[in-house]
Enzyme design. Structure first.
Site, PDB file in Angstrom:
ATOM      1  N   GLY C 203       0.793  -1.219   0.000  1.00 37.06           N
ATOM      2  CA  GLY C 203       0.000   0.000   0.000  1.00 37.06           C
ATOM      3  C   GLY C 203       0.821   1.263   0.000  1.00 37.06           C
ATOM      4  CG  LEU C 229      -2.252  -2.256  -4.368  1.00 36.70           C
ATOM      5  CD1 LEU C 229      -1.999  -1.484  -5.644  1.00 36.70           C
ATOM      6  CD2 LEU C 229      -2.768  -1.334  -3.264  1.00 36.70           C
ATOM      7  CG  ASP C 230       1.322  -3.163  -3.626  1.00 40.63           C
ATOM      8  OD1 ASP C 230       1.648  -2.769  -4.754  1.00 40.63           O
ATOM      9  OD2 ASP C 230       1.069  -2.382  -2.690  1.00 40.63           O
ATOM     10  CB  ALA C 231      -1.203  -9.556  -4.233  1.00 44.29           C
TER      11      ALA C 231
END
Lengths: 286, 286, 286, 286
Positions: C203, C229-231
């Site tokens: 995040g 997100l970001d995964a």
């Protein structure tokens, strides 16, 4: 906002009372210490080194008078070598370069972004190749041809361009030998990047030497230039892993990354007055 | 040769004159400062932290009187939290362990070699497996069975063994939860090694978690234990590269090396009084 | 000199005979294998992955026919997912960026120096700030305003600019969320640089999060972008040491160096067809 | 569970068809390849190196017959130097040591934990100091006094103890020169740990040399022993950061950690048949 910090660098024979003397002097004159680091070298008869940052906003004397008072009250009794600089007085950095651009561009970038407490005032090269890159940063570029035979003329021309106009010379992969006479003009003020983990692979073509020896790690070394080639005080080093899969060219590619990082750090630290040279070694305050 | 150094750790609100006050006090009383490091945290209202080492050989007062004088003359006016310890007073370290021996053996080795300024006084385990290894170092080993259900009894028994007999507790891969009540007995004096790069992979089986997430680097974290699991102040971390070739077992093997190194460093620093805890963070003097 | 190498990437259920089938096929058709790496994932039912480089100079069929023959003779019997690309066919890379220039400039530099087996074909930004820098490399720069509210229009405009004109999208610190619909247009072909050691500090403002947690090491992560997100699958990570002395700004400075290095490596590997995505993980051939 | 893997190491002049020949041979005989790595050295006329692991459970010939068939069908036509070993045949490792225990204990630990695919069969020392430590692992310890003058007798005694009884000799900080004659008995089968980043600081007291030169990074090097001191093929190296704060003793402490890690890795790789020596360099398969 003006940067009102001053930096004090001191080296002197170690004995009791140094910290008290310095800190009391500064406190008495309204200088607030904001960073303080020290080091004592035990095995050379005891030398004391320190670096202080302090705020000058509320000092009770003009800076020149404060210096005079420090010289008399503190530096003399303790036999100190010392230097007091204002953070706001930016050093002028001149870069000598040949054809490789990576170390130079890293410095120009760092400077352009505001991460270097200094200004790149001039780039000199023995080739024309990098003129456009340099000028795009708004930095003057001067071509001074150099070679084994033309060295005296080249160095005379460079001295003319540099003397009194630069505080630090950076050899960012400058592929020419500099003469002891030239070095003597800039004591402890020339930084070179050597593309090996010194003292391994002194001299020419260190990546080839490293490849031939079959090392598993290569490195780069930033050092002050002295009369003896690749033997001056080391400022910073870094390394990277290699393997049997890597060719000489691969080592060069990896090495470029090491060189530019190591050189940028060394120049940054010099410009922030973090380095004291003692004998052939450096004290680098963090 | 007796070690006659003392270590002073201080934290207080930042303001001008602290360095002068401390160093003048010590100089006045014949204490020669041999190491001095400081730090100011800018963004929390300004907290000043310092660690000094000084020689006590020529101090003009008995140590207890020097402490009283420091409290009155320096600590009180500056509202300092402080601690003064003699390097010669070795801390007593107790280790809690389950079945993995790597982190424990590293500590025992470091100690046996004389590299730890402390003594390992006791090892407690919820298993019998490591008894012989521990006793071969001449260190007492006590088996205290523990499990989710037996926790209150186990912790009561451990408190009995430890209270007043240890200065530091080290959880060297102790695979049991410790209760907030137990932790409260040892504020900032329990160090745990967590086998991940915190705050990634909190909780159980972090190598499996790391494997499943496909990270390219794994780590280990030594931290002070607080009531909240894996959330205490971090002392030290280290990492190692992994690749798609590595299985969960490979990560565990690599991780063992990280864990024992990271834990040994954290314990060493604690025992040399290099750490100040502030809020949920640590200041670690080098 | 034309680069006549081809790269073959394969993944399929593991079973005996795969290496023999591939290598015999290539040998039979005059293709000289010059690099060959393989990996078998043991714990997912056994998946076989391989990357080969071979010379195409003396192959006995036109490349398209060779592909057809491979599909029939080898890929089909072994149920392979595979991809055959020519090293000489350079990918077109488009970069999305906001105001930070470091990651972008590193890519442009790497490309300009000839170290990227690809071409930077377009830079899109939601700000005008970097136009001059980009255009000085001779690369088109298009300003596409973007924000939470204008997202659909912005993404439609970008799709128009990019579809069919880029093989890889690089988010070089693009400070906008991209929608799942946009991501779906570029499966496994969007690379993002996240400024933390994922999965720690997912995040916003990860350096602030890292500072607040008091970690001793910070990192950067390049990963393929997925709907979450970001995964997405991690391609590469790197880390650097920090200490209590470092402010949030210091972490950002250090982090910039990590980000640009990590992203440049990930993009380089993608462009050299070194990466196979399997589930949420990557196999990266060296 | 018996380990039924075999490892094949090959080096030969590079030419098309090698992979196909090896993999087809193995497939034909029911040997399932589970790991396959290769390397081609481009700049020495092209030498091909490979390491394969395969399952022997379903091979259609006794192992000796498979070897004979491989020699005839594959090795001879391609002029291969090769070696086929069973993972289940553990090598016998003898360690030579003086007074420092760190490198030796690391090996004994690694072995005891089951992380070394080999057995430590004997420790020889020119001092009695480490007898108890070694014998506590159940490993025989033999004291063979050695010195410049007693070398021939010492080496004769060691040869008697070792010949035919050890597959690998490890010099784990053995502070005696070994003669070229002794080395010749164990070609590519003696591993030494040198306490510097070779080729820097060859010879005696490398930490003192490193300190005097003022390097910012120190290292350790594991290499095969050849007739020329500290000049044999490098297997592995690692490094650690130092600063002006570190004394010679600090370098030695840090160095111990590097030495034991580097040596343990090198021994492990040798015992897993991961290393091919070519000229004065090593190919180390991962």
């Amino acid at each position: 906002m003006t940067d009102s910090r001053a930096i004090l660098l001191v080296q002197c024979p170690d004995r009791p009372g140094i910290v008290a003397a310095i800190s009391s002097f500064l406190f008495r004159h309204g200088a607030n210490i904001i960073d303080f680091e020290q080091h004592t070298s035990e095995d050379e008869g005891g030398v004391y080194f320190t670096r202080l940052e302090f705020q000058t906003e509320r000092i009770d004397l003009p800076l020149e008078d404060l210096k005079a008072a420090f010289a008399l009250d503190v530096a003399k009794p303790f036999a100190m070598e010392w230097r007091l600089t204002l953070a706001a007085e930016r050093k002028r950095v001149a870069v000598l370069v040949s054809k490789h651009d990576h170390a130079l561009l890293e410095l120009l970038w760092t400077w352009k972004r505001g991460d270097l407490r200094a200004d790149v005032s001039l780039v000199i090269s023995n080739h024309q190749d990098l003129r456009a890159s340099v000028e795009s940063f708004g930095v003057p570029f001067v071509h001074v041809p150099n070679s084994k035979d033309a060295r005296p003329e080249a160095e005379a021309r460079m001295a003319e361009l540099l003397d009194g106009k630069a505080d630090l010379l950076v050899l960012a992969r400058y592929m020419q030998i500099v003469s002891p006479e030239f070095v003597a003009r800039w004591p402890r003020r020339i930084i070179n990047i050597h593309h090996s983990f010194l003292p391994a692979f002194v001299g020419a073509d260190p990546y080839r030497q490293a490849y031939d020896r079959g090392v598993k790690i290569v490195g780069a070394t930033a050092h002050y230039v002295t009369a003896e080639l690749d033997a001056g005080p080391i400022i910073e080093q870094d390394v990277g892993r290699v393997s049997h899969r890597d060719s000489v060219d691969d080592l060069k590619h990896l090495g470029r990354d090491l060189e530019r990082r190591v050189l940028a750090r060394a120049v940054k630290w010099h410009c922030e007055d973090r380095i004291i040279v003692h004998g052939n070694k450096t004290v680098v305050f963090s």
